[in-house]
Design a protein around this motif. Structure first.
Motif, short mmCIF file in Angstrom:
data_model
loop_
_atom_site.label_atom_id
_atom_site.label_comp_id
_atom_site.label_asym_id
_atom_site.label_seq_id
_atom_site.Cartn_x
_atom_site.Cartn_y
_atom_site.Cartn_z
N ARG A 1 43.99 38.58 35.32
CA ARG A 1 42.37 39.72 35.78
C ARG A 1 41.71 40.00 35.03
O ARG A 1 40.59 40.44 35.60
CB ARG A 1 43.54 40.66 36.19
N GLY B 1 39.24 39.44 42.29
CA GLY B 1 40.02 40.32 42.60
C GLY B 1 40.19 40.06 40.46
O GLY B 1 40.46 40.93 39.88
N ALA B 2 38.86 39.77 40.21
CA ALA B 2 38.62 39.39 37.93
C ALA B 2 37.57 39.80 38.00
O ALA B 2 36.38 40.13 38.57
CB ALA B 2 38.88 37.86 37.75
#
Ligand SMILES: Cc1cc2nc3c(=O)[nH]c(=O)nc-3n(C[C@H](O)[C@H](O)[C@H](O)COP(=O)(O)OP(=O)(O)OC[C@H]3O[C@@H](n4cnc5c(N)ncnc54)[C@H](O)[C@@H]3O)c2cc1C
Length: 320
Positions: A170, A289-290
């Motif tokens: 992440r 999402g990172a």
């Protein structure tokens, strides 16, 4: 930073990746480096390297990065085994030098103009100062040791895409130098090829750097029994195979200044690609999402700003 220690993927094991990875691992993050080349094979290992006035943008941020890095190199010069030492030397030019000195020269406490008798033949202006010199192969070894001691993991593994990186972690820090051109499609990063000739040091303790706009100059930097001679800057060149004519030119220009270099045995010829960019890219991007922290595009000054950039990158990576 709070709760369970975050997992971070750093891409690249040059000076930018290793320094950032050291800081993150020492803050308690679980850090993995993935890199196509081992530290000793990177462009960073080819650098001279000297801490000196920098020519990067954005100017307001790069001066702060250089200042922080200078402070860290002064500390490391007092620690055995880091590859960092302080040396007196000369920066000189065959043309008049601009009267206005860059902000970071204020950190050079013994800076003074050369007397005419101190300049090599053909040079018209110059300055002398004590500066940090960094023996890059030894320094990268030191950073790698420090990273591993803090629990870090270093893998030889090419990252094919940002999606691949974001799928693994992440938090990702992208320190890929000219590799960013391919990894993130940043056409603004260009290689500026440089070649060094490493010779057995005949006993030179001072550094010398010729200021020149021509793309060819004379420079030498002593690291114990190794002396690193330069230099050239060839934009848009990718081929890291040493060029014999370039080597001959470097040896000739350096021997004009120090005749004892004419017969110095050559140990190796090494080539690296300076990651030139209009502006250093040190910022966060949110991707699949990172949190991706980019830290690349440091041109010919990546060592000189490495600690400042790494601190900022580590803060951006762990800032929730
Ligand atoms: C001849 C020469 C002299 C220099 N002298 C100086 C000097 O005196 N002072 C100074 O401050 N600077 C100097 N520089 C500039 C300095 O070397 C660079 O600015 C610096 O090394 C850049 O470091 P980096 O870690 O960002 O990139 P690099 O050292 O190029 O490291 C990039 C890393 O990313 C990895 N990578 C790339 N793509 C991928 C991928 N897709 N997946 C996995 N890994 C990937 C590579 O394998 C490598 O490990 C010099 C450079 C040269 C060539």
């Amino acid at each position: 930073m709070s709760g369970r220690s975050p997992r971070v993927l750093v891409i690249g094991a040059g000076v930018s990746g290793l320094t950032t990875a050291v800081l993150l691992a020492e803050r308690g993050c679980r850090v993995r480096i993935r890199t196509t080349e081992y530290p000793g094979e990177t462009t960073s290992a080819v650098a001279g390297a000297i801490w000196g006035p920098i020519s990067l943008a954005p100017r307001d941020r790069t001066v702060a990065w250089a200042r922080r890095s200078h402070g860290r190199f002064l500390e490391l010069a007092n620690e055995p085994g880091t590859g960092v030492h302080l040396a007196l030397g000369t920066v000189a030019s065959r043309e008049p030098i601009a009267a206005k000195r860059p902000e970071e020269t204020r950190l050079m406490t013994d800076l003074r103009a050369c007397e005419p008798g101190e300049l090599p033949h053909g040079f018209t202006a110059g300055a002398r100062a004590t500066l940090p010199l960094i023996d890059m192969p030894r320094y990268l070894d030191y950073l790698t040791r420090r990273f591993r001691e803090a629990g870090g993991e270093l893998l030889r593994s090419q990252v094919p895409s940002l999606s691949d990186a974001a799928g693994e972690s992440r938090i990702v820090v992208n320190c890929t130098g000219v590799g960013a051109r391919e990894l993130v499609g940043d056409a603004g990063v260009l290689p500026v090829l440089g070649q060094h000739v490493v010779v057995e040091n005949p006993g030179i303790a001072e550094y010398f750097v010729e200021l020149s706009e021509s793309g060819r100059w004379a420079s030498y930097m002593p690291h114990g029994d190794r002396l690193v001679l330069g230099g050239v800057a060839v934009p848009y060149a990718w081929d890291r195979v040493p060029d014999g004519e370039v080597t001959a030119g470097i040896l000739r220009r350096c021997a004009e200044i120090r005749p004892e270099l004419r017969d110095a045995p050559v140990r190796e010829e090494i080539v690296g690609l300076r990651p030139r960019s209009e502006s250093v890219r040190l910022k966060v991007e949110h991707y699949e999402g990172a949190r991706i922290v980019h830290n690349y595009g440091h041109g010919g000054d990546g060592v000189a700003v490495s600690w400042g950039c790494a601190h900022e990158a580590a803060e951006l990576a762990t800032d929730e």
